[in-house]
Scaffold this active site. Sequence first.
Site, PDB file in Angstrom:
ATOM      1  N   LEU A 243      89.092 -22.974 103.355  1.00 49.34           N
ATOM      2  CA  LEU A 243      89.862 -21.742 103.534  1.00 49.34           C
ATOM      3  C   LEU A 243      89.028 -20.562 103.036  1.00 49.34           C
ATOM      4  O   LEU A 243      89.330 -19.931 102.018  1.00 49.34           O
ATOM      5  CB  LEU A 243      91.189 -21.844 102.793  1.00 49.34           C
ATOM      6  N   HIS A 244      87.987 -20.272 103.805  1.00 51.57           N
ATOM      7  CA  HIS A 244      87.023 -19.245 103.387  1.00 51.57           C
ATOM      8  C   HIS A 244      87.697 -17.898 103.136  1.00 51.57           C
ATOM      9  O   HIS A 244      87.649 -17.349 102.047  1.00 51.57           O
ATOM     10  CB  HIS A 244      85.944 -19.074 104.463  1.00 51.57           C
TER      11      HIS A 244
END
Length: 296
Positions: free
Chosen positions: A232-233
Site C-alpha cells: 500500500l505505497h
Amino acid sequence: MNRRVVIDTDPGLDDAVAILFALNSGRFDVLGITTVAGNIGLERTTRNAGGLLAQLSLSDIPVISGSSEAMLRTNIDALVIHGSDGLRGVTFPEPLTPPRTGAVAWLAETLVNAPSGSIDILALGPLTNIGRLINEYPEAAARIGRVICMGGTIHEPGNAGPGSEFNFASDPEATAIVLHAAIKCVVIPLDVTRKVRASAAYVEALRVTQAGTVAADLLLAYMQDGKQSRPLHDPCVMLLALAPELFDIEMRRLAVDLSDGADAGALLERSTGQPVSIAMRVDADGALDLLASGFR
C-alpha cells in the site's frame, strides 16, 4: 483544524485508495487534486481523479491536469500492475465537472493566495509537477508547508530498476529538484511501503460504508495472491501526514542517479548528498488500523 492539502497524483489503484481515505476520513481539507502522467497517461489519470470525486458526490474540489511528460525523459508506465484503465476494471461514475488545465500555475496561485506554510502537498506519483513548480514559480514553491512523497528505496530492491523505484525513476530530474530544494520534504520509500499490506479479511471488513466498499473493490483488484494485497505505497503518504509517530524518520544524505542506466532515479547515499528526511520503519499494524478508520 484539518490540514490543508493538495493531492498530486497519477491514479492508479493504491493512489485511489489513498485519495478515498483523504476525502472520506474528515481529517484533511483537500483544496484540489493535481494530476500527472505516471502509472498511466495523463488523460486517464485525470479522468480517474474526477471519477473518484464523483463516486463520493463531491463537485467542489477541482481536478487540474498537469504534466503529461517527464522533464527530460521518455515516460514509463505501470500498466502491468494497474491495467490500461489504471483501475483494473473498477468503474467510477463520470466526473461531475470537467477538469481544469495548468496544474503548475494553479499550484502557484493557490500557494501565493494562502498563508505561507499552510498548505502541504501529498505527492503520490512522479514529481514532475512539483519540480516544474520549483523551477517556474520559486517564490510560490517556497510557501509550501511540506511535501510528503512516496518514492525511492534505500535497502529494498527496486521496482523499476535493480535499485530504483517507479515514481522517482519516472522523472529523475524532477526528483532531484524537489529533494535539493529549500522546502520541507519527507520521503516514504519502498523500505516502508512494502511492510504495509492488506489481508483478504482486512479488505472485506472495509465494506461498512460506501467509501469503504469502493476501497475494498480497489484493494481486491490490487491483491497479489488472493491472500494479501500488493504494498500500500500511496496510502502511507496520507497516514504519515496524520500520524508521523507511526513512522521512524531519519535524516540521510542522498543524491539522485541522473544517468541513463537501469537505475536512473535511484537514491544514492553520499557524504556530499542533500540531507533528506526519509521514513525507514513503520508500525504496519498501526498504519492499517488508521487506514481502516478512515472508511468507517
